[in-house]
Design a protein around this motif. Structure first.
Motif, PDB file in Angstrom:
ATOM      1  N   ALA A  72     -42.976   4.752 -16.837  1.00  0.00           N
ATOM      2  CA  ALA A  72     -42.165   5.427 -17.854  1.00  0.00           C
ATOM      3  C   ALA A  72     -41.821   4.448 -18.963  1.00  0.00           C
ATOM      4  CB  ALA A  72     -40.895   5.984 -17.224  1.00  0.00           C
ATOM      5  N   PRO A  84     -40.144   9.722 -29.819  1.00  0.00           N
ATOM      6  CA  PRO A  84     -40.123  11.136 -29.434  1.00  0.00           C
ATOM      7  C   PRO A  84     -39.588  11.313 -28.020  1.00  0.00           C
ATOM      8  CG  PRO A  84     -42.368  10.280 -29.424  1.00  0.00           C
ATOM      9  CD  PRO A  84     -41.506   9.203 -29.986  1.00  0.00           C
ATOM     10  N   SER A  85     -39.230  12.514 -27.713  1.00  0.00           N
ATOM     11  CA  SER A  85     -38.689  12.836 -26.405  1.00  0.00           C
ATOM     12  C   SER A  85     -39.660  12.420 -25.292  1.00  0.00           C
ATOM     13  CB  SER A  85     -38.426  14.346 -26.381  1.00  0.00           C
ATOM     14  OG  SER A  85     -38.235  14.753 -25.078  1.00  0.00           O
ATOM     15  N   GLY A  86     -39.138  11.786 -24.260  1.00  0.00           N
ATOM     16  CA  GLY A  86     -39.971  11.404 -23.118  1.00  0.00           C
ATOM     17  C   GLY A  86     -40.643  10.045 -23.261  1.00  0.00           C
ATOM     18  N   CYS A  87     -40.340   9.301 -24.326  1.00  0.00           N
ATOM     19  CA  CYS A  87     -41.045   8.031 -24.544  1.00  0.00           C
ATOM     20  C   CYS A  87     -40.406   6.874 -23.780  1.00  0.00           C
ATOM     21  CB  CYS A  87     -41.142   7.707 -26.027  1.00  0.00           C
ATOM     22  SG  CYS A  87     -39.576   7.187 -26.752  1.00  0.00           S
ATOM     23  N   GLY A  88     -39.275   7.129 -23.103  1.00  0.00           N
ATOM     24  CA  GLY A  88     -38.699   6.082 -22.255  1.00  0.00           C
ATOM     25  C   GLY A  88     -37.422   5.447 -22.793  1.00  0.00           C
ATOM     26  N   LYS A  89     -36.856   6.003 -23.846  1.00  0.00           N
ATOM     27  CA  LYS A  89     -35.655   5.412 -24.458  1.00  0.00           C
ATOM     28  C   LYS A  89     -34.489   5.359 -23.481  1.00  0.00           C
ATOM     29  CE  LYS A  89     -35.438   8.733 -27.550  1.00  0.00           C
ATOM     30  NZ  LYS A  89     -36.553   9.590 -27.138  1.00  0.00           N
ATOM     31  N   SER A  90     -34.190   6.516 -22.864  1.00  0.00           N
ATOM     32  CA  SER A  90     -33.047   6.563 -21.945  1.00  0.00           C
ATOM     33  C   SER A  90     -33.277   5.651 -20.753  1.00  0.00           C
ATOM     34  CB  SER A  90     -32.825   7.990 -21.439  1.00  0.00           C
ATOM     35  OG  SER A  90     -32.474   8.817 -22.512  1.00  0.00           O
ATOM     36  N   THR A  91     -34.523   5.572 -20.309  1.00  0.00           N
ATOM     37  CA  THR A  91     -34.830   4.715 -19.170  1.00  0.00           C
ATOM     38  C   THR A  91     -34.517   3.252 -19.498  1.00  0.00           C
ATOM     39  OG1 THR A  91     -36.516   6.276 -18.438  1.00  0.00           O
ATOM     40  CG2 THR A  91     -36.654   4.046 -17.549  1.00  0.00           C
ATOM     41  N   TYR A 102     -41.270   5.443 -11.850  1.00  0.00           N
ATOM     42  CA  TYR A 102     -40.551   6.393 -10.994  1.00  0.00           C
ATOM     43  C   TYR A 102     -41.529   6.885  -9.933  1.00  0.00           C
ATOM     44  CZ  TYR A 102     -36.855   6.815 -14.523  1.00  0.00           C
ATOM     45  OH  TYR A 102     -35.829   6.574 -15.398  1.00  0.00           O
TER      46      TYR A 102
HETATM   47  N1  LIG Z   1     -35.312  10.123 -12.582  1.00  0.00           N
HETATM   48  C1  LIG Z   1     -36.576  10.283 -12.983  1.00  0.00           C
HETATM   49  N2  LIG Z   1     -37.554  10.551 -12.105  1.00  0.00           N
HETATM   50  C2  LIG Z   1     -38.847  10.677 -12.469  1.00  0.00           C
HETATM   51  N3  LIG Z   1     -39.257  10.581 -13.748  1.00  0.00           N
HETATM   52  C3  LIG Z   1     -38.331  10.338 -14.684  1.00  0.00           C
HETATM   53  C4  LIG Z   1     -36.943  10.173 -14.357  1.00  0.00           C
HETATM   54  N4  LIG Z   1     -36.265   9.923 -15.512  1.00  0.00           N
HETATM   55  C5  LIG Z   1     -37.183   9.928 -16.488  1.00  0.00           C
HETATM   56  N5  LIG Z   1     -38.420  10.180 -16.008  1.00  0.00           N
HETATM   57  C6  LIG Z   1     -39.663  10.233 -16.802  1.00  0.00           C
HETATM   58  O1  LIG Z   1     -39.793   9.033 -17.503  1.00  0.00           O
HETATM   59  C7  LIG Z   1     -40.256   9.255 -18.819  1.00  0.00           C
HETATM   60  C8  LIG Z   1     -39.271   8.701 -19.829  1.00  0.00           C
HETATM   61  O2  LIG Z   1     -38.079   9.454 -19.766  1.00  0.00           O
HETATM   62  P1  LIG Z   1     -36.807   9.118 -20.624  1.00  0.00           P
HETATM   63  O3  LIG Z   1     -36.506   7.681 -20.517  1.00  0.00           O
HETATM   64  O4  LIG Z   1     -35.741  10.077 -20.229  1.00  0.00           O
HETATM   65  O5  LIG Z   1     -37.329   9.452 -22.102  1.00  0.00           O
HETATM   66  P2  LIG Z   1     -36.503   9.688 -23.454  1.00  0.00           P
HETATM   67  O6  LIG Z   1     -35.088   9.267 -23.225  1.00  0.00           O
HETATM   68  O7  LIG Z   1     -37.222   8.854 -24.461  1.00  0.00           O
HETATM   69  O8  LIG Z   1     -36.623  11.133 -23.774  1.00  0.00           O
HETATM   70  C9  LIG Z   1     -40.481  10.745 -18.941  1.00  0.00           C
HETATM   71  O9  LIG Z   1     -41.827  11.006 -18.712  1.00  0.00           O
HETATM   72  C10 LIG Z   1     -39.608  11.309 -17.859  1.00  0.00           C
HETATM   73  O10 LIG Z   1     -40.126  12.517 -17.378  1.00  0.00           O
END
Ligand SMILES: Nc1ncnc2c1ncn2[C@@H]1O[C@H](COP(=O)(O)OP(=O)(O)O)[C@@H](O)[C@H]1O
Ligand SMILES: [Mg+2]
Length: 444
Positions: A20, A39-46, A14
């Motif tokens: 990420a 854990p939260s922030g590890c990139g799952k949703s991405t 990003y």
């Molecule tokens: N749209 C975005 N812009 C910048 N950074 C992002 C964005 N979406 C997610 N991130 C960053 O990417 C990393 C992974 O996020 P995310 O995939 O949401 O993690 P999870 O779903 O595991 O909690 C985090 O550090 C988050 O802050």
């Protein structure tokens, strides 16, 4: 039609921040249910959003049914997504909400049958003509699921769909999701930070940390054969006990594992995986003991393969059907960074009992060595306690017992450790033992 989903060394950056998601590879077979856990922030949703086409892939390749698909629009991918914050259209009935994707696809057709069969599958036929605001949280989430599946998508992508619900409902819906996806036979990628949810739902579980895939295996295997100390610590309740240790391999006499105040003697002749420990001689290692590897019992009751330790009872967590006994064995806990956001720690009631100053606690810990930090040059140190989270308990081992065992705080108890259940990780956190073939009931 169910899809095969493959990611080949996929990364996401990003803006100018670091990756990420970092070189993530995973193949999901048609009809398979794979859980992304971490854990939260590890990139799952991405990862999930890249599969859905909601986020561009920065590097690497996404294949759908073997076809390069990085540039397909979300629509062309034909997948359905369910989120934690399920947004239903408030001014449409539940019937209209569920039928909405069908109507978009084919405005002139009558979709009543499909909407009603979907609602039946989810047990929400009776609320179809109400509005979302007239439903409970669980019913609303079912409607959201109904909207996702009404089109009979080629894959389901679910992002923490149960996180906003209370525990009872969550368990209930968890079972329903398992049943529904099995019935539909649709490829599913499911994101959660809850290891129990991951273990109960997934055909396979992909554990992530800091954007990097740690391990992808069946639930049984991630539990029994964690690739590294992070996976070991993330999976299982109560959390695996992780202790800093050193291997002693004298020229004469028995090899042993030094745990601080006590030692675990290894039985002769050495088993194949205990032999692997010889080259660790003198180096810091991490010993992992799940609660089933330790029991409170005197040496006289030791079975073959069990060795004796002792511990001082720090406090007892009564749970009804069992009790968790927090003990101090004089070892130093190894601390794994990145875990805390996802898993609650043991309750920290002891602070009050011991005077509650915090300072006293810390002095006591220093005396017992439980916050001492292992110094080693490895890039990733698992033994460093994060400075913003000072330890408040001096216990280094949690053991399960029956609920009726009478234990006095401060009293000493004898322990038996089953060496067949001993985990050892090297200083970088990689598992050294057990070897795969030593795990009963696991085909690997
Ligand atoms: N749209 C975005 N812009 C910048 N950074 C992002 C964005 N979406 C997610 N991130 C960053 O990417 C990393 C992974 O996020 P995310 O995939 O949401 O993690 P999870 O779903 O595991 O909690 C985090 O550090 C988050 O802050
Ligand atoms: Mg997320």
């Amino acid at each position: 039609m169910s899809r095969a989903i493959s990611l080949h060394s996929v990364s996401k950056t990003y803006g100018r921040s670091s990756r990420a998601v970092d070189r993530f590879s995973l193949s999901v077979a048609p009809g398979e249910f794979v859980v992304l856990l971490g854990p939260s922030g590890c990139g799952k949703s991405t990862v999930l959003r890249m599969i859905a086409g909601l986020e561009e892939v920065s590097e690497g390749e996404l294949l759908l049914d073997g076809e390069p698909s990085n540039d397909l629009s979300p629509r062309e991918r034909g997948m359905a997504m369910v989120f934690q914050n399920f947004a239903l259209y408030p001014n449409m009935t539940n019937r209209a909400n569920i039928g909405f994707p069908l109507k978009l696809e084919n405005p002139r057709r009558d979709h009543t049958d499909r909407v009603e069969s979907t609602a039946r599958m989810l047990g929400i036929e009776s609320v179809l003509d109400r509005y979302p605001r007239q439903l409970s949280g669980g019913e609303r989430q079912r409607v959201a699921m109904g909207r996702a599946i009404s089109r009979r998508p080629s894959a389901f992508l679910m992002d923490e769909p149960l996180s906003n619900l209370d525990a009872k409902l969550r368990n209930h819906l968890r079972a329903e999701i398992a049943q529904l996806t099995a019935e539909l036979g649709v490829t599913t990628v499911y994101v959660t930070h809850d290891q129990a949810e991951a273990m109960s739902l997934g055909d396979r579980v992909a554990v992530m940390r800091g954007g990097v895939l740690q391990q992808v295996s069946t639930p049984r295997e991630v539990y029994a054969l964690p690739e590294n100390v992070f996976v070991a610590a993330f999976i299982g309740t109560p959390r695996i006990n992780l202790l800093q240790a050193v291997v002693h391999a004298p020229l004469e006499g028995r090899m042993s594992i030094d745990l601080g105040r006590q030692r675990l003697p290894l039985p002769e002749p050495l088993s194949a995986d205990h032999q692997l420990l010889r080259i660790q001689q003198g180096r810091p290692i991490i010993v992992g003991l799940r609660s089933e590897a330790v029991r409170i019992a005197p040496r006289s009751q030791a079975r073959p393969g069990e060795v004796a330790l002792s511990g001082i009872v720090e406090h007892v967590e009564y749970q009804g059907h069992e009790a968790l006994v927090h003990l101090n064995t004089g070892s130093r806990p190894a601390v794994v960074p990145d875990l805390e956001s996802a898993r609650p720690q043991a309750p920290q009631r002891r602070r009050a009992r011991s005077g509650g100053t915090g300072v006293l606690e810390r002095l006591k810990q220093r005396a017992t060595g439980s916050v001492a930090v292992l110094d080693h040059p490895a890039e990733e140190s698992y033994a460093v306690r994060s400075p913003d989270r000072p330890a408040v308990t001096a216990s280094d081992l949690v053991v399960r017992t029956g609920p009726d065992m009478r234990l006095r705080t401060g009293g000493q108890v004898p322990l038996l450790v089953d060496l067949a259940h001993l985990y050892v990780f090297d200083h970088s956190g990689r598992r050294i033992c057990p070897l795969p073939r030593d795990i009963p009931g696991l085909d690997v």
